[in-house]
Scaffold this motif. Structure first.
Motif, PDB file in Angstrom:
ATOM      1  N   TRP A  36       7.573   8.353   9.039  1.00 25.89           N
ATOM      2  CA  TRP A  36       6.577   9.086   8.264  1.00 25.89           C
ATOM      3  C   TRP A  36       5.455   9.596   9.151  1.00 25.89           C
ATOM      4  CZ3 TRP A  36       5.647   4.797   4.096  1.00 25.89           C
ATOM      5  CH2 TRP A  36       6.709   4.802   3.181  1.00 25.89           C
ATOM      6  N   ALA A  37       4.932  10.734   8.789  1.00 26.10           N
ATOM      7  CA  ALA A  37       3.698  11.224   9.405  1.00 26.10           C
ATOM      8  C   ALA A  37       2.520  10.463   8.793  1.00 26.10           C
ATOM      9  CB  ALA A  37       3.544  12.723   9.157  1.00 26.10           C
ATOM     10  N   ALA A  38       1.370  10.580   9.429  1.00 20.14           N
ATOM     11  CA  ALA A  38       0.166   9.919   8.918  1.00 20.14           C
ATOM     12  C   ALA A  38      -0.114  10.324   7.465  1.00 20.14           C
ATOM     13  CB  ALA A  38      -1.028  10.251   9.812  1.00 20.14           C
ATOM     14  N   GLN A  39       0.099  11.585   7.139  1.00 24.54           N
ATOM     15  CA  GLN A  39      -0.141  12.089   5.780  1.00 24.54           C
ATOM     16  C   GLN A  39       0.744  11.366   4.759  1.00 24.54           C
ATOM     17  OE1 GLN A  39      -2.408  14.625   5.404  1.00 24.54           O
ATOM     18  NE2 GLN A  39      -1.966  15.559   3.444  1.00 24.54           N
ATOM     19  N   GLN A  40       2.024  11.209   5.092  1.00 25.68           N
ATOM     20  CA  GLN A  40       2.952  10.514   4.198  1.00 25.68           C
ATOM     21  C   GLN A  40       2.598   9.031   4.074  1.00 25.68           C
ATOM     22  OE1 GLN A  40       6.186  11.961   6.702  1.00 25.68           O
ATOM     23  NE2 GLN A  40       7.320  12.415   4.814  1.00 25.68           N
ATOM     24  N   THR A  41       2.154   8.445   5.149  1.00 23.33           N
ATOM     25  CA  THR A  41       1.762   7.039   5.124  1.00 23.33           C
ATOM     26  C   THR A  41       0.571   6.836   4.188  1.00 23.33           C
ATOM     27  OG1 THR A  41       2.613   6.725   7.362  1.00 23.33           O
ATOM     28  CG2 THR A  41       1.053   5.073   6.542  1.00 23.33           C
ATOM     29  N   ALA A  42      -0.405   7.725   4.262  1.00 26.13           N
ATOM     30  CA  ALA A  42      -1.566   7.631   3.357  1.00 26.13           C
ATOM     31  C   ALA A  42      -1.118   7.767   1.901  1.00 26.13           C
ATOM     32  CB  ALA A  42      -2.608   8.685   3.709  1.00 26.13           C
ATOM     33  N   ALA A  43      -0.193   8.683   1.631  1.00 22.93           N
ATOM     34  CA  ALA A  43       0.313   8.855   0.269  1.00 22.93           C
ATOM     35  C   ALA A  43       1.049   7.599  -0.193  1.00 22.93           C
ATOM     36  CB  ALA A  43       1.220  10.075   0.193  1.00 22.93           C
ATOM     37  N   HIS A  44       1.787   6.978   0.705  1.00 24.75           N
ATOM     38  CA  HIS A  44       2.481   5.722   0.369  1.00 24.75           C
ATOM     39  C   HIS A  44       1.473   4.638  -0.035  1.00 24.75           C
ATOM     40  CE1 HIS A  44       5.022   2.176   0.620  1.00 24.75           C
ATOM     41  NE2 HIS A  44       4.149   1.667   1.477  1.00 24.75           N
ATOM     42  N   ILE A  45       0.382   4.530   0.705  1.00 25.97           N
ATOM     43  CA  ILE A  45      -0.642   3.537   0.374  1.00 25.97           C
ATOM     44  C   ILE A  45      -1.146   3.767  -1.053  1.00 25.97           C
ATOM     45  CG2 ILE A  45      -2.955   2.674   0.883  1.00 25.97           C
ATOM     46  CD1 ILE A  45      -2.442   3.496   3.841  1.00 25.97           C
ATOM     47  N   GLY A  46      -1.521   5.013  -1.348  1.00 29.29           N
ATOM     48  CA  GLY A  46      -2.030   5.320  -2.685  1.00 29.29           C
ATOM     49  C   GLY A  46      -1.043   4.966  -3.774  1.00 29.29           C
ATOM     50  N   ASP A  47       0.216   5.372  -3.598  1.00 31.92           N
ATOM     51  CA  ASP A  47       1.249   5.078  -4.586  1.00 31.92           C
ATOM     52  C   ASP A  47       1.437   3.578  -4.748  1.00 31.92           C
ATOM     53  OD1 ASP A  47       3.570   5.270  -6.294  1.00 31.92           O
ATOM     54  OD2 ASP A  47       4.801   4.952  -4.514  1.00 31.92           O
ATOM     55  N   CYS A  48       1.521   2.875  -3.648  1.00 30.40           N
ATOM     56  CA  CYS A  48       1.773   1.440  -3.679  1.00 30.40           C
ATOM     57  C   CYS A  48       0.664   0.699  -4.423  1.00 30.40           C
ATOM     58  CB  CYS A  48       1.883   0.949  -2.239  1.00 30.40           C
ATOM     59  SG  CYS A  48       2.797  -0.558  -2.069  1.00 30.40           S
ATOM     60  N   LEU A  49      -0.580   1.014  -4.109  1.00 32.13           N
ATOM     61  CA  LEU A  49      -1.679   0.269  -4.708  1.00 32.13           C
ATOM     62  C   LEU A  49      -1.907   0.634  -6.174  1.00 32.13           C
ATOM     63  CD1 LEU A  49      -1.839  -0.449  -1.725  1.00 32.13           C
ATOM     64  CD2 LEU A  49      -4.292  -0.600  -2.020  1.00 32.13           C
ATOM     65  N   VAL A  50      -1.694   1.896  -6.535  1.00 28.38           N
ATOM     66  CA  VAL A  50      -1.755   2.261  -7.954  1.00 28.38           C
ATOM     67  C   VAL A  50      -0.611   1.566  -8.704  1.00 28.38           C
ATOM     68  CG1 VAL A  50      -1.495   4.170  -9.592  1.00 28.38           C
ATOM     69  CG2 VAL A  50      -2.979   4.440  -7.606  1.00 28.38           C
ATOM     70  N   SER A  76      -5.019  17.833   1.747  1.00 26.53           N
ATOM     71  CA  SER A  76      -5.553  17.725   3.104  1.00 26.53           C
ATOM     72  C   SER A  76      -5.537  16.263   3.532  1.00 26.53           C
ATOM     73  CB  SER A  76      -6.984  18.257   3.126  1.00 26.53           C
ATOM     74  OG  SER A  76      -7.833  17.367   2.424  1.00 26.53           O
ATOM     75  N   PRO A  77      -5.769  15.983   4.821  1.00 24.03           N
ATOM     76  CA  PRO A  77      -5.913  14.593   5.233  1.00 24.03           C
ATOM     77  C   PRO A  77      -7.029  13.875   4.470  1.00 24.03           C
ATOM     78  CG  PRO A  77      -5.520  15.939   7.149  1.00 24.03           C
ATOM     79  CD  PRO A  77      -5.718  16.882   5.984  1.00 24.03           C
ATOM     80  N   ALA A  78      -8.130  14.557   4.226  1.00 22.05           N
ATOM     81  CA  ALA A  78      -9.219  13.940   3.454  1.00 22.05           C
ATOM     82  C   ALA A  78      -8.753  13.605   2.041  1.00 22.05           C
ATOM     83  CB  ALA A  78     -10.437  14.864   3.408  1.00 22.05           C
ATOM     84  N   ASP A  79      -7.945  14.484   1.435  1.00 20.10           N
ATOM     85  CA  ASP A  79      -7.397  14.222   0.102  1.00 20.10           C
ATOM     86  C   ASP A  79      -6.454  13.020   0.128  1.00 20.10           C
ATOM     87  OD1 ASP A  79      -8.693  16.526  -0.880  1.00 20.10           O
ATOM     88  OD2 ASP A  79      -6.908  17.784  -0.556  1.00 20.10           O
ATOM     89  N   ALA A  80      -5.605  12.958   1.148  1.00 23.11           N
ATOM     90  CA  ALA A  80      -4.647  11.854   1.257  1.00 23.11           C
ATOM     91  C   ALA A  80      -5.373  10.527   1.447  1.00 23.11           C
ATOM     92  CB  ALA A  80      -3.678  12.111   2.407  1.00 23.11           C
ATOM     93  N   LEU A  81      -6.412  10.518   2.275  1.00 29.11           N
ATOM     94  CA  LEU A  81      -7.191   9.298   2.456  1.00 29.11           C
ATOM     95  C   LEU A  81      -7.910   8.925   1.161  1.00 29.11           C
ATOM     96  CD1 LEU A  81      -8.264   7.012   4.209  1.00 29.11           C
ATOM     97  CD2 LEU A  81     -10.074   8.573   4.993  1.00 29.11           C
ATOM     98  N   GLU A  82      -8.452   9.916   0.484  1.00 25.47           N
ATOM     99  CA  GLU A  82      -9.112   9.662  -0.796  1.00 25.47           C
ATOM    100  C   GLU A  82      -8.139   9.019  -1.782  1.00 25.47           C
ATOM    101  OE1 GLU A  82     -11.994  12.337  -3.425  1.00 25.47           O
ATOM    102  OE2 GLU A  82      -9.920  13.085  -3.431  1.00 25.47           O
ATOM    103  N   PHE A  83      -6.900   9.508  -1.831  1.00 22.65           N
ATOM    104  CA  PHE A  83      -5.872   8.958  -2.712  1.00 22.65           C
ATOM    105  C   PHE A  83      -5.580   7.503  -2.342  1.00 22.65           C
ATOM    106  CE2 PHE A  83      -1.066   8.815  -3.487  1.00 22.65           C
ATOM    107  CZ  PHE A  83      -1.186   8.396  -4.791  1.00 22.65           C
ATOM    108  N   ALA A  84      -5.426   7.217  -1.058  1.00 23.31           N
ATOM    109  CA  ALA A  84      -5.153   5.850  -0.614  1.00 23.31           C
ATOM    110  C   ALA A  84      -6.292   4.914  -0.995  1.00 23.31           C
ATOM    111  CB  ALA A  84      -4.924   5.825   0.902  1.00 23.31           C
ATOM    112  N   LEU A  85      -7.516   5.338  -0.729  1.00 25.88           N
ATOM    113  CA  LEU A  85      -8.669   4.481  -1.021  1.00 25.88           C
ATOM    114  C   LEU A  85      -8.923   4.372  -2.527  1.00 25.88           C
ATOM    115  CD1 LEU A  85     -11.057   5.559   1.871  1.00 25.88           C
ATOM    116  CD2 LEU A  85      -9.507   3.589   1.780  1.00 25.88           C
ATOM    117  N   ALA A  86      -8.635   5.435  -3.273  1.00 26.11           N
ATOM    118  CA  ALA A  86      -8.755   5.367  -4.733  1.00 26.11           C
ATOM    119  C   ALA A  86      -7.739   4.379  -5.296  1.00 26.11           C
ATOM    120  CB  ALA A  86      -8.563   6.743  -5.353  1.00 26.11           C
ATOM    121  N   GLY A  87      -6.520   4.398  -4.774  1.00 26.41           N
ATOM    122  CA  GLY A  87      -5.516   3.432  -5.208  1.00 26.41           C
ATOM    123  C   GLY A  87      -5.986   2.002  -4.972  1.00 26.41           C
TER     124      GLY A  87
END
Length: 192
Positions: A36-50, A76-87
């Motif tokens: 995974w790229a960093a972007q996909q990894t951040a999305a995985h975090i968000g999905d997992c925690l939600v 964007s990367p900022a959006d992906a990080l926001e999703f991970a941290l929101a999760g």
């Protein structure tokens, strides 16, 4: 005493501090976890925690709740990080309001709020470190949090790692660091 939700807050702070300044870079072109790229990894975090939060709310005994949380295409990367941290923050809020006796399905065994908080911290820190490493950075989570996570997620390994820096030990337990005299942890699995 630190609470499970406070553990999540500490993990969120550690990830936010290191990754937020790096959101102007192209996370789709930088390595994350495995293939995974960093972007996909951040999305995985968000999905997992939600998803973990959903487990505690719906409380199924034998499966995951049937939904998928995803970052929008073009994020964007900022959006992906926001999703991970929101999760992570959603999971923390659910952990704070769920009775300690509640149990729900996780593949490694039924888990309650404290266990899902530990699993969430593990996901956030380990995958956050994967992203940070791809950006040429490194996380520095609180040692007491890492010690707690080792005991919760890797109870059989934790006693033999008392002489190792807790963050290094947690990275070793998840096959992200080598420790002299100890085998690599390929095929590792944490306990809920």
């Amino acid at each position: 005493m630190i609470t499970p939700a406070a553990d999540l807050d500490a993990a969120i702070a550690a990830v936010r501090e290191v990754l937020t300044p790096e959101t102007d870079r192209d996370w789709a072109a930088l390595p994350g976890t495995g293939d995974w790229a960093a972007q996909q990894t951040a999305a995985h975090i968000g999905d997992c925690l939600v998803s973990y939060a959903g487990q505690l709310v719906a409380r199924p005994a034998d499966r995951y709740v049937r939904f998928l949380a995803v970052a929008e295409d073009g994020s964007s990367p900022a959006d992906a990080l926001e999703f991970a941290l929101a999760g992570a923050a959603i999971l923390a809020a659910v952990v704070r309001t769920t009775e300690a006796s509640v149990r729900a399905f996780h593949p490694t065994g039924p888990a309650g709020p404290a266990e899902f908080a530990a699993l969430g911290c593990g996901e956030l820190l380990v995958h956050g470190e994967d992203i940070a490493r791809g950006l040429g950075r490194s996380l520095t989570p609180p040692p007491e949090l890492c010690t707690h996570l080792l005991k919760e997620l890797f109870p059989t390994a934790a006693p033999s790692l008392g002489d190792v820096d807790p963050w290094t030990a947690l990275k070793w337990a998840t096959d992200r660091a080598d420790l002299p005299g100890r085998p690599r942890q390929t095929g590792w699995r944490w306990r809920s």
